[in-house]
Enzyme design. Structure first.
Site, mmCIF file in Angstrom:
data_model
loop_
_atom_site.group_PDB
_atom_site.id
_atom_site.type_symbol
_atom_site.label_atom_id
_atom_site.label_comp_id
_atom_site.label_asym_id
_atom_site.label_seq_id
_atom_site.Cartn_x
_atom_site.Cartn_y
_atom_site.Cartn_z
ATOM 1 N N GLU A 1 2.038 1.840 -3.479
ATOM 2 C CA GLU A 1 0.953 2.420 -4.280
ATOM 3 C C GLU A 1 0.920 3.939 -4.126
ATOM 4 O O GLU A 1 0.821 4.684 -5.105
ATOM 5 C CB GLU A 1 -0.382 1.814 -3.855
ATOM 6 C CG GLU A 1 -1.581 2.409 -4.573
ATOM 7 C CD GLU A 1 -2.817 2.531 -3.700
ATOM 8 O OE1 GLU A 1 -3.388 3.640 -3.629
ATOM 9 O OE2 GLU A 1 -3.203 1.518 -3.092
ATOM 10 N N HIS A 2 1.013 4.413 -2.894
ATOM 11 C CA HIS A 2 1.021 5.855 -2.655
ATOM 12 C C HIS A 2 2.224 6.534 -3.311
ATOM 13 O O HIS A 2 2.098 7.609 -3.899
ATOM 14 C CB HIS A 2 1.041 6.127 -1.150
ATOM 15 C CG HIS A 2 -0.303 6.073 -0.505
ATOM 16 N ND1 HIS A 2 -0.834 7.122 0.218
ATOM 17 C CD2 HIS A 2 -1.239 5.096 -0.465
ATOM 18 C CE1 HIS A 2 -2.034 6.794 0.668
ATOM 19 N NE2 HIS A 2 -2.293 5.557 0.283
ATOM 20 N N HIS B 1 0.834 -1.207 0.000
ATOM 21 C CA HIS B 1 0.000 0.000 0.000
ATOM 22 C C HIS B 1 0.870 1.259 0.000
ATOM 23 O O HIS B 1 0.544 2.252 -0.665
ATOM 24 C CB HIS B 1 -0.902 -0.039 1.238
ATOM 25 C CG HIS B 1 -1.744 1.169 1.424
ATOM 26 N ND1 HIS B 1 -1.464 2.133 2.365
ATOM 27 C CD2 HIS B 1 -2.882 1.587 0.805
ATOM 28 C CE1 HIS B 1 -2.376 3.083 2.319
ATOM 29 N NE2 HIS B 1 -3.246 2.776 1.378
ATOM 30 N N GLU C 1 -4.257 7.898 7.644
ATOM 31 C CA GLU C 1 -5.270 7.027 7.038
ATOM 32 C C GLU C 1 -5.613 5.871 7.980
ATOM 33 O O GLU C 1 -6.786 5.537 8.175
ATOM 34 C CB GLU C 1 -4.740 6.489 5.710
ATOM 35 C CG GLU C 1 -5.703 5.583 4.972
ATOM 36 C CD GLU C 1 -5.131 5.058 3.656
ATOM 37 O OE1 GLU C 1 -5.780 4.193 3.039
ATOM 38 O OE2 GLU C 1 -4.029 5.504 3.254
#
Length: 423
Positions: free
Chosen positions: A49-50, A46, A127
């Protein structure tokens, strides 16, 4: 049916020509996700991905990347799953080359700038905190912990605050090199373009992707054989629960039957759960179910938010509805309804170019082929009451049920909830 082409270095390209549309969707699907992480680097997939949005090749800043697509009215996004990561753009057909260039730079030449990495680390931590502050999301994570323990399926895809805080840049680069190469990459296109135009353009744009072998995922552990309760007291206005059940993999022959059962139980306002718990008894505003399929296992989840004092009644009714499905099975009318529901949902989803590109790539990654819509509809039409009853007995009649609860409860409530789960 889409055209399928494999490049010399192993990239698989899918192109579905839809000349009646005005848009084109392009997705880069990488066959790696959170289940490939060790516990020490939980959240790495993840995090990467960012980072691919923070600067790459000819687009050295996050603003340059977003402006390149949004500046022509397009849409750019990504998602990380347990088994796959996807980066995608949807643009007007006249901007195909621009979208292709942006995605190819992101996937092939991300900068992983150290300063941007530290900023994004803080963003991801926020997040994660947002999930922890949202009980309707947190209860799902709590159930995953209850069912899967220390396996990647047992934690949020974003990772934990301690692991995200500690992941080093070189660890992200190692994970990127392991997973982002031609052996794991599928590029799927759907929209107003011809395959003979799209395939050479994609081959040229992704010519620098190195070859590589698909990494090995961590195998799924066996689910607990006993009932388990996980209660997290929170001083909030609602009781939130998730009831977990065994599921099936996307290779399982009962997969279509489980999809139908899931629709019957919690697939909308006409489902048994919604009609009983909300419409007849008014216990919940939001109740439903979903089934997650993986390569070697699956999980089936029923969820609801209720008035705190109504939690026990709602859980008891939910389990009673499950028992009724096992003991008496669906009715002929329910079978007819869920078949039409599944077929209609599939056909409506194919109105969107991105949905088509995504379906094609996901099917290829899972099955090494893309089944036609007609084939899927035929499989749904072939379902019988015996198929649904077999799947219900297999998955719903066992002692394997797990309950996660977040709400204004005390430790004293734990014994009562455990007894309710076992009753």
């Amino acid at each position: 049916m889409p055209y399928l082409h494999t490049t010399r270095n192993g990239i698989r390209i899918l192109v579905e020509e839809l000349p009646h549309t005005h848009s084109i969707a392009i997705g880069c699907f990488i066959d790696i996700g959170a289940r490939y992480e060790t516990a020490e680097i939980a959240g790495a997939a993840h995090f990467i991905e960012h980072m691919l949005f923070k600067g790459a090749g000819a687009y050295p800043t996050a603003h340059a990347i977003s402006l390149a697509i949004e500046g022509v009215g397009g849409y750019l996004n990504a998602s990380t799953g347990y088994e796959t990561t996807a980066f995608y753009a949807k643009v007007a057909a006249i901007h195909f080359n621009r979208a292709l260039h942006v995605l190819s730079e992101m996937v092939q030449r991300p900068l992983f700038d150290a300063h941007e990495l530290e900023k994004e680390r803080r963003v991801i931590i926020e997040e994660i905190r947002g999930i922890q502050d949202n009980p309707t999301e947190l209860v799902h994570e709590l159930l995953q912990q209850t069912m899967w323990g220390d396996h990647p399926f047992g934690r949020d895809i974003a990772g934990r605050i301690d692991t995200v805080s500690a992941i080093a840049r070189h660890e992200l680069l190692q994970f990127f090199a392991k997973g982002y190469h031609a052996g794991t990459l599928v590029i799927s296109v759907a929209g107003n373009i011809m395959a003979e135009q799209a395939i050479p353009a994609i081959e040229q744009a992704f010519a620098d992707v190195p070859a590589g072998q698909r990494p090995i995922a961590l195998p799924a552990p066996s689910l607990p054989i006993e009932h388990r309760l996980n209660l997290l007291p929170r001083d909030i206005e609602q009781g939130n629960f998730c009831l977990g059940l065994p599921g099936v993999s996307y290779h399982d022959p009962d997969r279509r039957a489980v999809q139908a059962l899931d629709a019957l139980l919690g697939g909308g306002m006409s489902s048994r759960l919604f009609q009983t718990i909300r419409e007849e008894h008014g216990l919940s505003y939001n109740i439903g179910s979903y089934h997650n399929e993986f390569a070697d296992t699956g999980m089936w989840v029923i969820y609801a938010g209720v008035e705190p004092d109504a939690l026990r009644d709602a859980v008891a009714m939910t389990r009673a509805i499950i028992r009724d499905v096992v003991e008496h099975g669906p009715t002929d009318q329910e079978l007819t309804t869920v078949k039409e529901q599944l077929k209609g949902s599939l056909l409506l989803s194919l109105e969107d170019t991105w949905a088509i590109a995504s379906r094609n790539a996901t099917s290829l990654l899972r099955y090494q082929t893309v089944p036609s819509v007609e084939q899927i509809i035929a499989e749904i039409d072939a379902l019988t009451l015996a198929d649904l009853q077999r799947a219900a007995h297999r998955l719903l009649s066992t002692n394997q049920q797990w309950l996660a609860v977040v709400g204004p409860y005390a430790e004293d409530d734990e014994a009562d909830l455990q007894a309710l789960l076992e009753g």
